[in-house]
Design a protein around this motif. Structure first.
Motif, short mmCIF file in Angstrom:
data_model
loop_
_atom_site.label_atom_id
_atom_site.label_comp_id
_atom_site.label_asym_id
_atom_site.label_seq_id
_atom_site.Cartn_x
_atom_site.Cartn_y
_atom_site.Cartn_z
N CYS A 32 0.82 -1.21 0.00
CA CYS A 32 0.00 0.00 0.00
C CYS A 32 0.85 1.26 0.00
O CYS A 32 0.51 2.25 -0.67
N LEU A 33 1.96 1.26 0.73
CA LEU A 33 2.82 2.44 0.77
C LEU A 33 3.50 2.67 -0.57
O LEU A 33 3.66 3.82 -1.01
N VAL A 34 3.91 1.60 -1.23
CA VAL A 34 4.47 1.72 -2.57
C VAL A 34 3.44 2.36 -3.50
O VAL A 34 3.73 3.29 -4.26
N ALA A 35 2.22 1.85 -3.44
CA ALA A 35 1.15 2.35 -4.32
C ALA A 35 0.81 3.80 -3.99
O ALA A 35 0.57 4.62 -4.89
N TRP A 36 0.77 4.14 -2.71
CA TRP A 36 0.44 5.50 -2.29
C TRP A 36 1.49 6.49 -2.78
O TRP A 36 1.18 7.54 -3.34
N ARG A 86 3.51 6.10 -5.29
CA ARG A 86 3.42 6.19 -6.75
C ARG A 86 2.26 7.09 -7.18
O ARG A 86 2.40 7.94 -8.07
N MET A 87 1.12 6.94 -6.51
CA MET A 87 -0.05 7.74 -6.85
C MET A 87 0.22 9.23 -6.64
O MET A 87 -0.11 10.07 -7.49
N ILE A 139 3.77 14.89 -4.57
CA ILE A 139 5.08 14.76 -3.96
C ILE A 139 6.10 14.57 -5.07
O ILE A 139 5.77 14.12 -6.16
N ALA A 140 7.36 14.92 -4.76
CA ALA A 140 8.42 14.80 -5.77
C ALA A 140 8.91 13.35 -5.87
O ALA A 140 8.85 12.61 -4.91
#
Length: 292
Positions: free
Chosen positions: A277-281, A283-284, A291-292
């Protein structure tokens, strides 16, 4: 831009390990719901000091104390008094950890909502002296297991409560769990936007092979978080958004644990799922330019 956190027991009961993951993904803070198999109000003083030290050493803030305040019976006076005590201790923990928010609810759903709105408001407002004396705000989460199961109902409670110390927690994933099917965005958000002081991030699919809603990786569900995050940024929301994963790879979390999330049984399988979920967040938010 809003600040980002993760609820630590969605990863593990080992608070230090959860902190490591929060830092790895560039989060600014964490939210405390349970650690070492205890709710925040049950933590020993030395454990609260450990939480403060571990978070401080990592350069992270404690965003919110995700207490179970008012997950109790509306008409049971002894339970209500016990939950006022839970609130008092949760407020103490919040002060020790530098948090300004404590979570609350609107009592277990034991019958229809409309006939008891006034009583819910009366009971919720009973928390106001504790909050006002402490300077801590209670953010009320709408939850399908409680009387205010969606934002339409929560708005009625907040409209009548008229307290700067009693505000809203926007959890669009809960809209998907809610059998009344209120769209989380824009409908759900706009109903409570003026009270929103905290946000939970969990994505949920309504129609699944199991026949009931289930949490999924952020971005894969029915919430539409890309629009939610863009709206929060556009509205100038500067509070916290905390990942509340709820997704598990092996099997969905049981209803009993969804209603009372805490402890090792709840955290099992959470580290791998939260990482996804953190990877996906990230990326989104990167793709949207937030975010940069």
């Amino acid at each position: 831009m809003f600040k980002r956190a993760v609820i630590t027991d969605e990863i593990t009961q080992d608070f230090a390990r959860a902190i490591d993951m929060a830092r790895e993904f560039g989060l600014e803070g964490v939210e405390l719901r349970s650690a070492w198999d205890r709710n925040p109000h049950e933590l020993a003083p030395v454990q609260v000091r450990d939480v403060r030290r571990i978070a401080h050493d990592a350069g992270l803030e404690v965003a919110c104390i995700a207490a179970p305040v008012f997950k109790c019976s509306l008409r049971n006076d002894s339970e209500y008094r016990a939950h006022i005590d839970i609130l008092k201790r949760s407020v103490e923990v919040a002060h020790e950890l530098g948090a300004s928010l404590v979570r609350g609810f609107t009592f277990w759903a034991e019958g229809d909502f409309d006939p008891v709105v006034d009583l819910i408001v009366e009971k919720v407002r009973g928390a106001e002296p504790v909050l006002q004396d402490s300077g801590v705000t209670m953010v009320i989460e709408y939850d399908p297991a409680t009387f205010a199961s969606n934002t339409k109902k929560l708005a009625q409670v907040l409209e009548q409560a008229t307290s700067e110390w009693i505000q809203a927690l926007f959890d669009p994933g809960n809209n998907i769990y809610d059998p009344e099917g209120e769209p989380p965005y824009p409908d759900g958000y706009e109903r409570i936007a003026r009270w929103v002081k905290h946000v939970h991030v969990k994505d949920v699919k309504r129609n699944t092979p199991s026949g009931k809603p289930e949490a999924v990786v952020v971005g894969d569900g029915d919430v539409g978080f890309d629009r939610v995050f863009e709206r929060l940024a556009r509205d100038g929301y500067e509070g916290w958004a905390s990942l509340e994963t709820h997704y598990r790879k092996a099997s969905a979390i049981s209803d009993a644990l969804l209603h009372r999330p805490m402890g090792s049984a709840f955290s099992e399988g959470g580290e791998e799922a939260s990482r996804e979920c953190l990877v996906a967040w990230n990326r989104m938010l990167t793709e949207s330019g937030l975010i940069a």
